[in-house]
Design an enzyme around this catalytic site. Structure first.
Site, PDB file in Angstrom:
ATOM      1  CB  SER A 107      -0.989   0.084   1.275  1.00 54.46           C
ATOM      2  OG  SER A 107      -0.114  -0.148   2.273  1.00 54.46           O
ATOM      3  CG  ASP A 131      -4.834   5.271   7.879  1.00 57.57           C
ATOM      4  OD1 ASP A 131      -3.727   6.030   7.856  1.00 57.57           O
ATOM      5  OD2 ASP A 131      -4.696   4.208   7.188  1.00 57.57           O
ATOM      6  CG  HIS A 162      -1.615   3.720   4.962  1.00 52.44           C
ATOM      7  ND1 HIS A 162      -3.086   3.011   5.582  1.00 52.44           N
ATOM      8  CD2 HIS A 162      -1.307   2.596   4.397  1.00 52.44           C
ATOM      9  CE1 HIS A 162      -3.182   1.613   5.214  1.00 52.44           C
ATOM     10  NE2 HIS A 162      -1.712   1.363   4.562  1.00 52.44           N
TER      11      HIS A 162
END
Length: 308
Positions: free
Chosen positions: A78, A240, A243
């Site tokens: 990611s 969040d 990240h």
């Protein structure tokens, strides 16, 4: 989910030093539930910014070039895909393609193969796709999910080394950003965070050795970025808090760009400095180092001679 996976990692770490008591397991379980609520799950895939990036003139306008385009591939998880940003131009791949076009004064074709949630076990599939048309340059960002899904470090490192070896043999210059420091993620409480830090830093160290053995170029992101992420979490982490934000990705790409250029012999700036094996700032935040520092301070205050 990330917190539940980290709980399992913490359980293994605790068991390895003398057994996991019911009280400790209960503590880690509660911390895992708290972190899971705070971090949550990804709600959307990152945007796509693949395509051709052109160099720009002094006014910032893109212009055509007679130079052949450089094929640039991005592989990994990611962080490579850019999860957490809202605009395509904020993606790490897009920032790097733009920077490469600027530095090299030639077009750069970006192709992103990174998949959210990937571990080193999925790298072989990405490499297979990449090598159908081997690019001149590739970036790999991988490791966080290896920690959270308990991929053995030996397995993780072997798979990364095999992936880098395959690409370098095909004529691709490979740069790897090693596993970041999971201890910088504030929603993970202590002692869970210390266990995550230990595993992530150990993996990063072994990744670096494997990449260099395979003929690639390693950038130790934990050593270079941890001090900033530890002191500026609101700015550098996304909503969040796990990240990176657009600013966090930008900071990482600024560190990666010189090594990417250097990997293909095209860096025109100052000599690329040798990256530290471990930064002083990261080392200073180790619990044992802080404890020794506090003891030295206390002992020194007790033994300091009185003013005459």
């Amino acid at each position: 989910m990330i917190a539940a996976r980290l709980l399992r990692v913490a359980a293994i770490g605790a068991a390895s030093v003398g057994g996991l008591s019911g009280a400790l397991y209960g503590l880690l379980s509660g911390q895992s539930r708290h972190a899971r609520r705070v971090i949550g799950l990804p709600t959307a895939e990152p945007p796509n910014a693949d395509g051709t990036y052109l160099p720009t003139d002094a006014t910032g306008r893109a212009h055509a070039s007679s130079e052949p385009a450089l094929d640039f591939a991005v592989l990994g998880d990611s962080s490579a895909a850019g999860l957490g940003v809202e605009l395509p131009r904020e993606l790490p791949g897009a920032r790097l393609a733009e920077g490469l076009a600027e530095e090299l004064e030639r077009p750069v074709v970006l192709r992103t193969h990174a998949v959210v949630g990937s571990t080193s076990r999925e790298l072989a599939r990405q490499v297979e796709t990449v090598l159908r048309e081997p690019p001149r340059l590739a970036l790999v960002l991988i490791g966080v999910n290896d920690v959270t899904t308990r991929v053995p470090i030996g397995t993780s490192v072997r798979l990364l080394e095999e992936a880098v070896t395959e690409m370098t043999r095909a004529g691709t210059a490979v740069v790897v950003g090693t596993c970041p420091d999971l201890g910088a993620i504030r929603p993970i409480p202590q002692p869970l965070r210390s266990v995550a830090r230990r595993y992530s830093l150990l993996l990063a160290r072994e990744q670096r050795r494997a990449v260099e053995r395979a003929g690639g170029h390693a950038v130790p992101l934990a050593d270079l970025l941890s001090p900033e992420f530890l002191t500026r979490p609101v700015e550098l982490f996304g909503p969040d808090r796990f990240h990176p934000s657009a600013a966090g990705y930008e900071m990482a790409t600024e560190l990666l760009l010189p090594t990417l250029c250097d990997a293909i012999g095209a860096w025109q700036g100052a000599p690329v400095p040798s990256a530290p094996r471990r930064s002083e700032a990261v080392e200073a935040r180790r619990p044992t180092r802080r404890l020794v520092a506090r003891l030295n301070l206390r002992w020194g205050s007790r033994t300091k001679p009185a003013d005459s």
